[in-house]
Design an enzyme around this catalytic site. Sequence first.
Site, mmCIF file in Angstrom:
data_model
loop_
_atom_site.group_PDB
_atom_site.id
_atom_site.type_symbol
_atom_site.label_atom_id
_atom_site.label_comp_id
_atom_site.label_asym_id
_atom_site.label_seq_id
_atom_site.Cartn_x
_atom_site.Cartn_y
_atom_site.Cartn_z
ATOM 1 N N HIS A 65 0.819 -1.208 0.000
ATOM 2 C CA HIS A 65 0.000 0.000 0.000
ATOM 3 C C HIS A 65 0.855 1.261 0.000
ATOM 4 O O HIS A 65 0.381 2.347 0.318
ATOM 5 C CB HIS A 65 -0.946 0.010 1.208
ATOM 6 C CG HIS A 65 -2.298 0.566 0.894
ATOM 7 N ND1 HIS A 65 -2.530 1.908 0.764
ATOM 8 C CD2 HIS A 65 -3.494 -0.024 0.659
ATOM 9 C CE1 HIS A 65 -3.811 2.117 0.495
ATOM 10 N NE2 HIS A 65 -4.413 0.963 0.412
ATOM 11 N N GLY A 66 2.137 1.112 -0.314
ATOM 12 C CA GLY A 66 2.987 2.272 -0.448
ATOM 13 C C GLY A 66 3.339 2.946 0.865
ATOM 14 O O GLY A 66 3.846 4.065 0.874
ATOM 15 N N LYS A 68 5.355 3.228 4.539
ATOM 16 C CA LYS A 68 6.617 2.827 5.160
ATOM 17 C C LYS A 68 6.386 2.564 6.642
ATOM 18 O O LYS A 68 5.610 3.246 7.296
ATOM 19 C CB LYS A 68 7.659 3.928 4.982
ATOM 20 C CG LYS A 68 7.980 4.244 3.518
ATOM 21 C CD LYS A 68 9.059 5.268 3.385
ATOM 22 C CE LYS A 68 8.560 6.667 3.681
ATOM 23 N NZ LYS A 68 7.642 7.182 2.687
ATOM 24 N N PRO A 70 6.922 2.734 10.563
ATOM 25 C CA PRO A 70 6.033 1.839 11.314
ATOM 26 C C PRO A 70 4.539 2.060 11.028
ATOM 27 O O PRO A 70 3.705 1.518 11.734
ATOM 28 C CB PRO A 70 6.358 2.213 12.768
ATOM 29 C CG PRO A 70 6.683 3.676 12.699
ATOM 30 C CD PRO A 70 7.365 3.892 11.380
ATOM 31 N N VAL A 73 -1.265 -0.282 7.217
ATOM 32 C CA VAL A 73 -2.597 -0.177 6.618
ATOM 33 C C VAL A 73 -3.325 -1.502 6.790
ATOM 34 O O VAL A 73 -2.775 -2.563 6.508
ATOM 35 C CB VAL A 73 -2.506 0.195 5.121
ATOM 36 C CG1 VAL A 73 -3.898 0.234 4.496
ATOM 37 C CG2 VAL A 73 -1.823 1.548 4.946
ATOM 38 N N ASP A 181 5.628 11.210 -2.188
ATOM 39 C CA ASP A 181 6.133 9.900 -2.599
ATOM 40 C C ASP A 181 5.194 9.194 -3.569
ATOM 41 O O ASP A 181 4.751 8.066 -3.339
ATOM 42 C CB ASP A 181 6.384 9.027 -1.366
ATOM 43 C CG ASP A 181 7.399 7.918 -1.653
ATOM 44 O OD1 ASP A 181 8.042 7.968 -2.714
ATOM 45 O OD2 ASP A 181 7.536 7.008 -0.818
#
Length: 490
Positions: A65-66, A68, A70, A73, A181
């Site tokens: 889900h793109g 990072k 910590p 999702v 991003d």
Amino acid sequence: MGINCSTLLPCCVDSEVKSSVLEVPNAENEDRIEANDGPAFCEFTLNQLNNATSGFAVENIVSEHGEKAPNVVYKGKLDNQMRIVVKRFNRNAWPDARQFLEEARSVGLLRNQRLANLLGCCCEDDERLLVAEYMPNETLAKHLFHWETQPMKWAMRLRVVLHLAEALEYCTSQGRALYHDLNAYRVLFDEDGNPRLSTFGLMKNSRDGKSYSTNLAFTPPEYLRTGRVTPESVIYSFGTLLLDLLSGKHIPPSHALDLIRDRNLQMLTDSCLEGQFSDDDGTELVRLASRCLQYEPRERPNTKSIVAALTPLQKETEVPSQLLMGIQHSAATVASLSPLGEACSRKDLTAIHEVLEHLGYKDDDGVANELSFQMWTNQIQDTLNSKKTGDAAFQQKDFRLAIESYTQFIDIGTMVSPTVHARRSLCYLMSDMPQEALNDAMQAQVISPVWHIASYLQSVALAGLGMENEAQSALVEGTTLEAKRNTPRK
């Protein structure tokens, strides 16, 4: 003026919810969101999202889900059966609760068919969570880099970049030009196979990390100098996505630009696309990518001109995305149904009754019923009598009496039984009471979370309420759970 969240998002009927809904501020927006008139943004309680994700269970984590670490999702399901994803931030990500709420509400104003829209948020104690539409057909990265059955067709790749450009243009027009991003994991596919841009990347960066991945080869050069995201930085990232779709690989922009300068376009093009597009189309896409990847931000095109450049390149515009992607629609995924699944897909209540009657109470094995001695002596006989009367009425198809008797059993509360709730659910369906039937089917799932019959009955009840998409999803879920149940463990 706010809108009552409960009228738009049934999950928020709960008295625990804190209604905080924002209206679209002007008439121009109303035209833009007409094609995606979804539920209004609202605030959820932590308890609601905890229930929706089964306590933020590990098995509900969406790996691609793109996001990072910590940040995590999760996929989930609200009380009204709407499927969602929940982004749970690192506890230090948004120390200022007011800033988080303002930012989430601002992104929550956006409503567009090119976005995986933000539905709400939760801000309790040090918890910060976002809630968005669930996209069931994975990410662009999955379909482009890790495909299993067929590579993405040229026509679909062109559709992806156009829809993505339209999403960015819509966001820009609404004052949200910054996207953090942008990459192939941020592009998701809905149930019809249409690409959508995740709204999670529209949130201003907080303490959860940098705006771009740690791979410097794909980072806009000005971001490396200043650490700031600009609208031109987003265009640079869009250029890297154009390269991804053209090559089928994640090629560093510097290497791609060298190939372009050397006119070595064959090395830049995915070999799986051979014969699917003309040299002119390929050259036009390469030209657009090189413009987006210019070192000087001011030399890059804006989103409006990108949309204008991509629109005439579109191919097979009449073919649904689902077919271009080779994605089976949920209706097709239930081709090999069990007798119960098929009965539920047909809404054949008589056939469902036969299956439940034949099954009896086999699936109640293992359901915990802790009884004190006093409970046993004072209440167990009443409980058993109510159940016995209900079972006899159910067998004789006296559904009114069955409902009364099963209700007595449930209200006494000495024992819990998913089968009793399932049987009363069917009785309600037979009595044309789909909402009551749905409530019972959901309670059966609470008692026995992986019981396929609960999902099947939810499907029939949802169909009775006119919620066909949700009904289809519940049917697929029942099929999946039944298949897992019947698969022998190694």
